[in-house]
Motif scaffolding. Structure first.
Motif, short mmCIF file in Angstrom:
data_model
loop_
_atom_site.label_atom_id
_atom_site.label_comp_id
_atom_site.label_asym_id
_atom_site.label_seq_id
_atom_site.Cartn_x
_atom_site.Cartn_y
_atom_site.Cartn_z
N PRO A 130 0.83 -1.21 0.00
CA PRO A 130 0.00 0.00 0.00
C PRO A 130 0.86 1.26 0.00
CG PRO A 130 -0.60 -1.51 1.79
CD PRO A 130 0.72 -1.95 1.25
N GLY A 131 0.25 2.37 -0.44
CA GLY A 131 0.90 3.66 -0.40
C GLY A 131 0.20 4.59 0.57
N ALA A 132 0.84 5.72 0.85
CA ALA A 132 0.26 6.67 1.80
C ALA A 132 -1.03 7.27 1.29
CB ALA A 132 1.28 7.78 2.08
N ASP A 133 -1.24 7.27 -0.03
CA ASP A 133 -2.46 7.85 -0.60
C ASP A 133 -3.61 6.86 -0.67
OD1 ASP A 133 -1.49 6.18 -2.53
OD2 ASP A 133 -1.53 7.65 -4.16
N GLY A 134 -3.44 5.66 -0.12
CA GLY A 134 -4.49 4.64 -0.15
C GLY A 134 -4.42 3.71 -1.33
N SER A 135 -3.54 3.99 -2.29
CA SER A 135 -3.39 3.09 -3.43
C SER A 135 -2.63 1.84 -3.02
CB SER A 135 -2.66 3.80 -4.57
OG SER A 135 -1.35 4.17 -4.17
N VAL A 136 -2.73 0.79 -3.83
CA VAL A 136 -2.08 -0.49 -3.53
C VAL A 136 -1.40 -1.00 -4.78
CG1 VAL A 136 -2.37 -2.83 -2.65
CG2 VAL A 136 -3.88 -1.02 -1.84
N ALA A 137 -0.10 -1.25 -4.69
CA ALA A 137 0.63 -1.90 -5.77
C ALA A 137 0.52 -3.41 -5.58
CB ALA A 137 2.09 -1.47 -5.78
N VAL A 138 0.18 -4.11 -6.65
CA VAL A 138 0.01 -5.57 -6.62
C VAL A 138 0.83 -6.16 -7.75
CG1 VAL A 138 -1.62 -7.48 -6.59
CG2 VAL A 138 -2.34 -5.24 -5.76
N ALA A 139 1.50 -7.27 -7.50
CA ALA A 139 2.33 -7.89 -8.52
C ALA A 139 2.26 -9.40 -8.41
CB ALA A 139 3.77 -7.41 -8.40
N GLY A 140 2.56 -10.08 -9.51
CA GLY A 140 2.54 -11.54 -9.52
C GLY A 140 2.66 -12.06 -10.93
N ARG A 187 -6.21 2.18 -7.23
CA ARG A 187 -6.53 3.36 -6.44
C ARG A 187 -7.23 2.96 -5.15
NH1 ARG A 187 -2.89 6.33 -8.90
NH2 ARG A 187 -3.33 6.67 -11.12
N GLN A 188 -7.44 3.94 -4.28
CA GLN A 188 -8.05 3.67 -2.98
C GLN A 188 -9.43 3.04 -3.12
OE1 GLN A 188 -8.43 7.13 -0.47
NE2 GLN A 188 -8.42 5.92 1.39
N ASN A 189 -10.16 3.39 -4.19
CA ASN A 189 -11.50 2.83 -4.39
C ASN A 189 -11.49 1.50 -5.12
OD1 ASN A 189 -10.79 3.61 -6.94
ND2 ASN A 189 -12.50 5.03 -7.26
N GLY A 190 -10.30 0.94 -5.39
CA GLY A 190 -10.20 -0.34 -6.07
C GLY A 190 -10.12 -0.25 -7.57
N ALA A 191 -10.25 0.95 -8.14
CA ALA A 191 -10.15 1.12 -9.59
C ALA A 191 -8.69 0.99 -10.02
CB ALA A 191 -10.70 2.47 -10.01
N LEU A 192 -8.48 0.43 -11.21
CA LEU A 192 -7.13 0.26 -11.71
C LEU A 192 -6.53 1.61 -12.10
CD1 LEU A 192 -4.88 -1.73 -12.63
CD2 LEU A 192 -5.94 -1.68 -14.91
N ASP A 218 8.33 3.24 -2.02
CA ASP A 218 8.95 4.23 -1.16
C ASP A 218 7.91 5.24 -0.70
OD1 ASP A 218 8.51 6.00 -3.26
OD2 ASP A 218 10.62 6.16 -3.83
N THR A 219 8.35 6.24 0.06
CA THR A 219 7.41 7.19 0.64
C THR A 219 6.71 8.05 -0.40
OG1 THR A 219 9.29 8.70 0.99
CG2 THR A 219 8.63 7.31 2.84
N ALA A 220 7.32 8.18 -1.60
CA ALA A 220 6.70 8.96 -2.67
C ALA A 220 5.78 8.12 -3.54
CB ALA A 220 7.78 9.61 -3.53
N GLY A 221 5.71 6.82 -3.26
CA GLY A 221 4.82 5.95 -4.01
C GLY A 221 5.46 5.19 -5.15
N VAL A 261 11.75 -0.61 -11.82
CA VAL A 261 11.25 0.48 -10.99
C VAL A 261 10.30 1.34 -11.81
CG1 VAL A 261 11.85 2.54 -9.64
CG2 VAL A 261 13.30 0.50 -9.52
N THR A 262 9.18 1.70 -11.18
CA THR A 262 8.14 2.51 -11.81
C THR A 262 7.75 3.64 -10.88
OG1 THR A 262 7.30 0.52 -12.88
CG2 THR A 262 5.87 2.44 -12.90
N GLY A 263 7.52 4.83 -11.42
CA GLY A 263 7.03 5.93 -10.62
C GLY A 263 5.59 5.70 -10.19
N ALA A 264 5.12 6.48 -9.24
CA ALA A 264 3.76 6.32 -8.74
C ALA A 264 2.72 6.53 -9.84
CB ALA A 264 3.51 7.30 -7.60
#
Length: 480
Positions: free
Chosen positions: A254-264, A291-296, A315-318, A349-352
């Motif tokens: 998860p990120g500080a903005d509520g988003s979630v990175a998922v990988a697999g 995103r925080q609401n579950g949207a891609l 990281d802290t910047a997402g 590595v990918t930016g937020a």
């Protein structure tokens, strides 16, 4: 009566006034000079790559490390492990009891508390096997969150739980606050938590799954539980577009903005948002941000590649770092990565916002166990290599057997320091040939690396050589 004359102390004719400085200290030939101050020994800071401390745990049988989490406020470590496999080396293990061991340690490695929970099955039929797989996260309030799968029955302190997926929370002092069995059938892949103590669980399931509290989840997704263990919501990861297709989320952050990175990885025809992609039969790697609401938000897929993303971190910047293995070739941020006939390790590595920053392959004789990214943008990769590392990748000089390594990269992907932890050659033991892995790695705010794993080989971790009884668990902190 006093002293006899010949035993009376001599008295100087003239005593100097106090503090005149004319008294001569022993060993000081000049009575006007004060003795030099005593110098404290110079403290030499540990060199980059030095092991700061090493801790071990385990029973006489085989023990496996499961996961590690860091409390952001105190810097303490929460760990989960399984102790006491009697016949891990058998073709079909039949242990009827193992221990789930949860521990809290300080940032200096001292054990603050530890609890062992018996996981047990009936002794007959012999095919029954006790087992547990669990992942942990810090709850933001000094405690531990846990989710995993149990084979058998366990009591975490609030009543017996049997055969299935569980979620639980422990307080800062190790008391179990709550523990629940998830109603539906699912397999926990990874967990994380946000600052409010919500528990995020990446999972797979045979189909639509009941998460409780009238919340239903897709066959592959992320379930979100509130701080009291109630299912709050769920969102799907990928959408199968063909028979037998689907995504398998293996890691999340998860990120500080509520988003979630998922990988697999994903197999068959799968839709990520508006992108319909065809994965290989054995799986193709993906990284996605929700995103925080579950949207891609965005998804990075490589349909022409076999492999998977094993670990993801932010990281802290997402920004997102992902590491795994691949066969084939793909491009990322303008770099072309070409794998060998056998799986090759990679890190990207990918930016937020989804902007691809850099990518590296780590040669053909290595594998990635975990990745982490620091607030400065530096990246840590942990894995095993059969060859010496050269310029951030495995070289041509062999090591004889797989050896644990750490490799740092700067924010642009240029290689920095690397470290090898050399061990003896693995020995065959029943159906096993070497029991080792590093399921968790993290970077501390000061840049130190923390590794949590297990091995059955004598290994030099930078302190006294680690001599495991069988497969034993280790935790170490490395200066960077």
């Amino acid at each position: 009566m006093g002293c006899p004359p010949d035993e009376q102390p001599s008295i100087p004719g003239e005593l100097p006034p106090p503090g005149s400085g004319t008294q001569t200290p022993p060993g000081n030939e000049n009575p006007q000079t004060q003795p030099p101050p005593v110098k404290e020994p110079e403290v030499v800071p540990p060199a980059s790559g030095a092991t700061l401390w090493f801790a071990k745990e385990g029973a006489a049988q085989d023990d496996l490390a499961l996961d590690l989490a860091v409390d952001a406020t105190t810097g303490d470590f929460f760990t989960a492990a399984v102790h006491g496999y009697d016949d891990l080396d058998a073709r079909t293990p039949t242990d009827d009891a193992v221990d789930l061991v949860l521990t809290r340690r300080s940032g200096a490695g001292q054990t603050l508390w530890t609890h062992a929970y018996d996981v047990r099955v009936e002794s007959t039929p012999v095919e029954l096997r006790a087992d547990v797989r669990a992942r942990v996260a810090a709850d933001g309030a000094g405690g531990m969150l846990l989710a995993g799968n149990i084979q058998g029955t366990v009591d975490l302190g609030t009543g017996k739980l049997s055969n299935g997926a569980i979620v639980a929370r422990l307080s800062a002092d190790g008391a179990t606050l709550w523990a629940h069995r998830v109603p539906g059938e699912l397999t926990v892949k990874d967990v994380a938590a946000d600052a409010e103590g919500r528990l995020y669980v990446a999972y797979t399931a045979p189909g639509t799954v009941d998460l409780g509290n009238e919340v239903k989840g897709a066959s592959a997704g992320v379930a979100v539980f509130t701080a009291d263990g109630t299912a709050e919501r769920a969102f799907a990861v990928g959408s199968a577009e063909s028979e037998g297709a689907g995504a398998e989320p293996l890691s999340l952050a998860p990120g500080a903005d509520g988003s979630v990175a998922v990988a697999g990885r994903y197999t068959g025809t799968v839709r990520f948002g508006t992108n319909v992609t065809q994965g290989s039969g054995s799986g193709s790697p993906f990284v996605a941000l929700y995103r925080q609401n579950g949207a891609l938000g965005w998804a990075k897929v490589r349909p022409g590649v076999k492999g998977s993303v094993r670990d993801v971190s932010r990281d802290t910047a997402g920004a997102v770092v992902a590491g795994g293995d691949f066969q084939g070739s793909f491009s990322w941020a303008g770099a072309s990565l070409k794998g060998a006939s056998s799986p090759s390790p990679f890190v990207v590595v990918t930016g937020a916002d989804g902007t691809e920053r850099w990518a590296r392959d780590l040669g053909v004789d290595a594998s990635v166990q975990g990745v982490a990214i620091h607030s400065t943008g530096e990246v840590l990769v942990v894995g095993y290599t059969y060859s010496w590392l050269e310029n951030g990748a495995s070289g041509t000089d062999g090591l004889g057997s797989a050896q644990l390594f750490t490799q740092r990269f700067d924010p642009t992907g240029q290689p920095l320091a690397s470290r090898l932890f050399l061990g003896t050659a693995p020995e065959a033991r029943g159906e096993l040939y070497g029991v080792e892995a590093v399921p968790a790695v993290t970077l501390m705010p000061d840049g130190d690396a923390v590794l949590y794993g297990y091995t059955d080989r004598v290994t030099d971790f930078g302190v006294d050589k680690f001599k495991p009884t069988r497969g034993d668990v280790f935790l170490l902190r490395v200066k960077y």
